[in-house]
Design an enzyme around this catalytic site. Structure first.
Site, PDB file in Angstrom:
ATOM      1  N   HIS B  68     -15.901  40.328  87.976  1.00 11.86           N
ATOM      2  CA  HIS B  68     -16.904  39.256  87.850  1.00 11.86           C
ATOM      3  C   HIS B  68     -17.863  39.577  86.704  1.00 11.86           C
ATOM      4  CE1 HIS B  68     -19.370  36.033  90.073  1.00 11.86           C
ATOM      5  NE2 HIS B  68     -19.803  36.129  88.843  1.00 11.86           N
ATOM      6  N   LEU B  71     -19.297  36.971  79.887  1.00 15.01           N
ATOM      7  CA  LEU B  71     -19.267  37.513  78.521  1.00 15.01           C
ATOM      8  C   LEU B  71     -20.018  36.638  77.519  1.00 15.01           C
ATOM      9  CD1 LEU B  71     -15.619  38.871  78.265  1.00 15.01           C
ATOM     10  CD2 LEU B  71     -17.721  40.210  78.343  1.00 15.01           C
ATOM     11  N   ARG B  72     -20.406  35.425  77.953  1.00 10.43           N
ATOM     12  CA  ARG B  72     -21.232  34.516  77.139  1.00 10.43           C
ATOM     13  C   ARG B  72     -20.553  33.988  75.880  1.00 10.43           C
ATOM     14  NH1 ARG B  72     -23.786  33.797  81.482  1.00 10.43           N
ATOM     15  NH2 ARG B  72     -25.654  34.999  81.925  1.00 10.43           N
ATOM     16  N   ASN B 102     -18.247  30.010  82.852  1.00 12.45           N
ATOM     17  CA  ASN B 102     -19.437  29.194  82.558  1.00 12.45           C
ATOM     18  C   ASN B 102     -20.031  29.517  81.196  1.00 12.45           C
ATOM     19  OD1 ASN B 102     -20.383  31.693  83.363  1.00 12.45           O
ATOM     20  ND2 ASN B 102     -22.191  30.874  84.395  1.00 12.45           N
ATOM     21  N   ASP B 159     -18.051  29.418  89.080  1.00 12.89           N
ATOM     22  CA  ASP B 159     -19.123  30.388  89.347  1.00 12.89           C
ATOM     23  C   ASP B 159     -20.446  30.042  88.680  1.00 12.89           C
ATOM     24  OD1 ASP B 159     -20.140  32.909  90.415  1.00 12.89           O
ATOM     25  OD2 ASP B 159     -20.386  33.366  88.299  1.00 12.89           O
ATOM     26  N   HIS B 239     -19.850  37.729  95.253  1.00 12.92           N
ATOM     27  CA  HIS B 239     -21.230  38.188  95.498  1.00 12.92           C
ATOM     28  C   HIS B 239     -21.806  37.766  96.850  1.00 12.92           C
ATOM     29  CE1 HIS B 239     -22.185  34.248  93.894  1.00 12.92           C
ATOM     30  NE2 HIS B 239     -22.066  34.590  92.637  1.00 12.92           N
ATOM     31  N   ASN B 285     -28.942  35.192  91.618  1.00  3.46           N
ATOM     32  CA  ASN B 285     -28.459  34.182  92.547  1.00  3.46           C
ATOM     33  C   ASN B 285     -27.038  34.537  92.967  1.00  3.46           C
ATOM     34  OD1 ASN B 285     -28.285  31.872  94.066  1.00  3.46           O
ATOM     35  ND2 ASN B 285     -27.707  30.568  92.355  1.00  3.46           N
ATOM     36  N   ASP B 312     -21.084  41.130  88.514  1.00  2.65           N
ATOM     37  CA  ASP B 312     -21.743  39.861  88.158  1.00  2.65           C
ATOM     38  C   ASP B 312     -22.630  40.065  86.925  1.00  2.65           C
ATOM     39  OD1 ASP B 312     -22.549  37.247  88.078  1.00  2.65           O
ATOM     40  OD2 ASP B 312     -23.671  37.268  89.956  1.00  2.65           O
ATOM     41  N   HIS B 316     -28.943  38.032  79.655  1.00  5.07           N
ATOM     42  CA  HIS B 316     -29.910  37.009  79.226  1.00  5.07           C
ATOM     43  C   HIS B 316     -30.792  37.618  78.157  1.00  5.07           C
ATOM     44  CE1 HIS B 316     -29.036  33.933  82.154  1.00  5.07           C
ATOM     45  NE2 HIS B 316     -28.988  34.853  83.091  1.00  5.07           N
TER      46      HIS B 316
END
Lengths: 309, 434
Positions: B68, B71-72, B102, B159, B239, B285, B312, B316
């Site tokens: 999980h 990698l953006r 995502n 996710d 998670h 979250n 996870d 950021h």
């Protein structure tokens, strides 16, 4: 001198601090009664009133308090623009700090923002309300108001009625009242309460009629029906039946008992139109007295933070 | 040394995958392939460029699998990209990752799966793409599950979001069951989590943070267990955060439903009392829950209810975290602390067996994703993490090599340090401070 540099939570103050604030508030209350309502104590000190959330009474109260102490008080209204739209909050604060100010008074809509700010700047800070977290100066002025009516705090029966979940006033007041030995009952409903009531360590009833005859103080909280996250309460009519103060209930209250509210009162919700109109005739109705006391208490606090050496 | 594929690991304590036993042994790697696992391997006559790693005090594990990871890339490369994320992984002893869809745009079409796979080959690091279940992650229309599988997706997930439309969820489950790929489910009933910022309990009440009830997660797990039973789908709850969720998953497993689950190191390590500092790196979250929930997660590991530990990893950039708790983004980075934090909490403090932890980081996730688990076996390409288990260090922001530094573990003292990582047969990471 106080034992803390910042006043973020009511728990930041020791019992000695609280007693000292109460004593000093008495002296400043006396100043407010003079014809020339000003002392030179804080000449040359600069205070910023930084409000990210709209407020009339708290902002004005701090402003008057600072001015009566002869400090220079600057109001700085800022919008809570998110970082994508404008200057980040931390950059705003650094800008203000660079102006060499002596004290920052701040209000913001996010819980915990003061803890975040205090970790990033050096200026002493008074929390004038952060989200649903704390409003320590409200608790101090409420305590001062109670002190003026009763000999001793111990064993006083206080009912706090309304929206506890979303109230920073409740979080500060309940903690302070409990510390001073008062017996606190929450009058509310499940959708207006946190799921876990342990933190408040208080009694709980859902119907104001169950306690109205026994209490020394009835403290009403503002109920904001228009807010989206409060949509679970059924109606004003339901609220009036279980949680509001009306004429009939006022008559049942003990002689010498107090009615308090942090304001602004929304007539017809927390307190009926009738009671509001009749209020001037009832010496236990303290809502306006709280406002006057607020100036004295805030003068005491600012003085103890900046002026007493 | 870096880049060499002829390596002798000397006298390490080897975790043998077949037996699960710890034996002190040498490992000889030639051209990236494990050639021998024996005591005192004689290297006379073997090529001169053999790199010898003295591992007397170190443990030698199969490379870890993190199922999980965010990698953006594509879309948010200022926070992380496939290159920087895989470097962070290798630094954490991880040699295989599954990445979540995502991104921007989300991985909901074949060319995006191809893009990730081609990047993965380019940097020679095993990345398994997870594709979206619903188009644009909107929870409204199913993606081309069959085509995405053929392109190389190994699982499906929305996710970060949870499909609220129960009928759509059911249709996805029925269809996905034909392709025998797991659905990785982030479980959240929005009516219970709207406005929420922290676990609903003592600390949310104290701190004035709107609460997120465990019901948010548990209601959706209940729903999806019912649907998966009817659809015959393979579901994986990611998670997991609450005690109630564990009970539900345990019962479903006993009832023979094809359900697996993972937990994160941060949910195993922290409880909501840590939020008193309003540290935004702890805003995640699902939220960090109560001590009672945390303990239930640890017990579930002992009881074998948890199938994997996954980070996870959610990078950021600074401004998204250096703000008020309400404005801050959800997530913590986790690749570089996946093993450290789990090892410190589970093995050192909670006395869970090291072999159990290693299984949750290797064979456990590999089985869920139906991929080959890295194993220390003669004939295998070497994917190996060599770790000093005795090292204890305070985690510092500047120590991370991920592009983003938002780690919940900053300030914590964690045991162990990855000393060397061998990835796809090549020595890829050397920890100079060890």
């Amino acid at each position: 001198m106080l034992s803390t540099k910042n006043i973020i939570s009511i728990d930041d103050l020791s019992i000695d601090d609280i007693n000292l604030i109460m004593e000093n508030a008495d002296s400043f209350y006396e100043v407010l009664g003079r014809e020339f309502k000003k002392v030179p104590t804080l000449r040359g000190k600069t205070i910023i009133n930084l409000f990210f959330e709209s407020s009339t009474r708290t902002r004005t109260s701090f402003e008057i308090a600072a001015k009566r102490l002869s400090a220079d008080m600057i109001n700085f209204s800022a919008s809570t623009s998110s970082l994508k739209k404008g200057e980040s909050i931390i950059d705003t604060l650094k800008t203000i700090q660079s102006m060499m100010i002596d004290l920052l008074i701040m209000r913001h809509s996010d819980s915990g923002v003061m803890n975040f700010i205090a970790g990033n700047i050096d200026v002493p800070l008074i929390n004038a309300g952060d989200g649903k977290h704390q409003h320590p100066t409200q608790a101090l002025l409420d305590l001062y108001t109670i002190k003026k009516s009763f000999k001793d705090f111990k064993g006083l029966k206080v009912a706090i009625a309304g929206d506890i979940l979303n109230s920073r006033v409740a979080r500060s007041d309940i903690k302070l009242f409990k510390r001073m030995g008062m017996d606190v009952t929450i009058v509310s409903a499940p959708m207006l309460l946190p799921e876990n009531l342990e933190y408040f360590d208080s009694n709980y009833v859902y119907d104001i009629d169950k306690i109205i005859e026994d209490i020394d103080i009835l403290y009403m909280l503002r109920m904001q029906f228009e807010r989206q996250d409060r949509k679970y309460y059924p109606s004003i009519k339901e609220y009036n039946r279980f949680l509001s103060l009306n004429m009939e209930r006022l008559k049942k209250m003990k002689r010498g008992s107090l009615i308090m509210h942090a304001g602004p009162v929304i007539r017809g919700i927390e307190i009926s139109e009738n009671v509001m109109n009749y209020a001037e005739n009832y010496s236990g109705f303290k809502i306006n007295t709280q406002v006057t006391n607020g100036v004295a208490v805030r003068m005491a606090l600012i003085y103890l933070m900046l002026g007493s050496t | 040394m870096i880049g060499s594929d002829n390596i002798l690991i000397k006298s390490g304590t080897v975790f043998e995958s077949s037996s699960g036993k710890e034996i002190v042994s040498d490992i000889l790697i030639q051209n990236g392939i494990i050639r021998a696992i024996e005591k005192n391997i004689n290297v006379e006559g073997i090529s001169k460029d053999l790199v010898v790693l003295n591992c007397q005090n170190y443990f030698v594990f199969p490379g870890f699998v993190d199922m999980h990871v965010h990698l953006r890339e594509p879309g948010n490369e200022e926070e992380e990209d496939i290159g920087s994320g895989s470097r962070a992984a290798v630094r954490g002893g991880i040699t295989s990752i599954a990445c979540m869809p995502n991104t921007n745009p989300p991985v909901d079409r074949e060319y995006l799966v191809n893009y990730i796979l081609s990047k993965s080959r380019l940097i020679d690091f095993k990345i398994y793409p997870v594709a979206a279940m619903s188009k644009n992650l909107e929870g409204k229309k199913m993606t081309e599950i069959g085509l995405l599988k053929e392109a190389g997706a190994i699982a499906f997930s929305d996710d970060g979001k949870c499909i609220q439309d129960s009928k759509l969820m059911y249709e996805i489950m029925k269809y996905a069951s034909h392709f025998d790929l797991p659905l990785i489910l982030h479980e959240e009933d929005y009516s219970f989590s709207n406005y929420g910022l922290a676990h609903e309990g003592y600390y949310s009440a104290k701190l004035g943070l709107d609460g997120i009830s465990p019901f948010a997660e548990e209601l959706m797990i209940s729903r999806d267990i019912m649907l998966a039973k009817m659809a015959g789908a393979k579901i994986h709850i990611t998670h997991v955060s609450s005690k109630g969720s564990i009970t539900l998953i345990k019962r479903a497993k006993e009832a023979g439903i094809k359900i697996t689950c993972d937990v994160t190191p941060h949910h195993l390590y922290f409880n909501d009392s840590f939020l008193e500092s309003y540290d935004t790196n702890l805003k995640v979250n699902p939220p960090i829950r109560s001590e009672e929930d945390r303990k239930a997660l640890v017990s579930a590991i002992s009881e074998g209810i948890i199938d994997a530990i996954a980070s996870d990893h959610a990078p950021h950039f600074e401004a998204e975290k250096n703000t008020t708790f309400k404005d801050a983004a959800n997530g913590t980075i986790g690749l570089e602390t996946l093993f450290k934090a789990s090892y410190t909490k589970l093995v050192r403090e909670e006395k869970i067996k090291l072999s159990k932890l290693v299984a949750l980081l290797t064979t456990g996730p590999a089985k869920i994703l139906n991929i080959k688990a890295p194993a220390i076996k003669v004939g295998n390409k070497a994917d190996i993490a060599i770790i000093d288990l005795e090292k204890n260090k305070k985690i510092k922001k500047e120590d991370f090599c991920s592009k983003s530094k938002n780690s919940a573990f900053i300030g914590q003292n964690l045991y162990s340090e990855v000393v060397y990582t061998i990835n796809n047969g090549r020595l890829e990471f050397i920890n100079k401070s060890c």
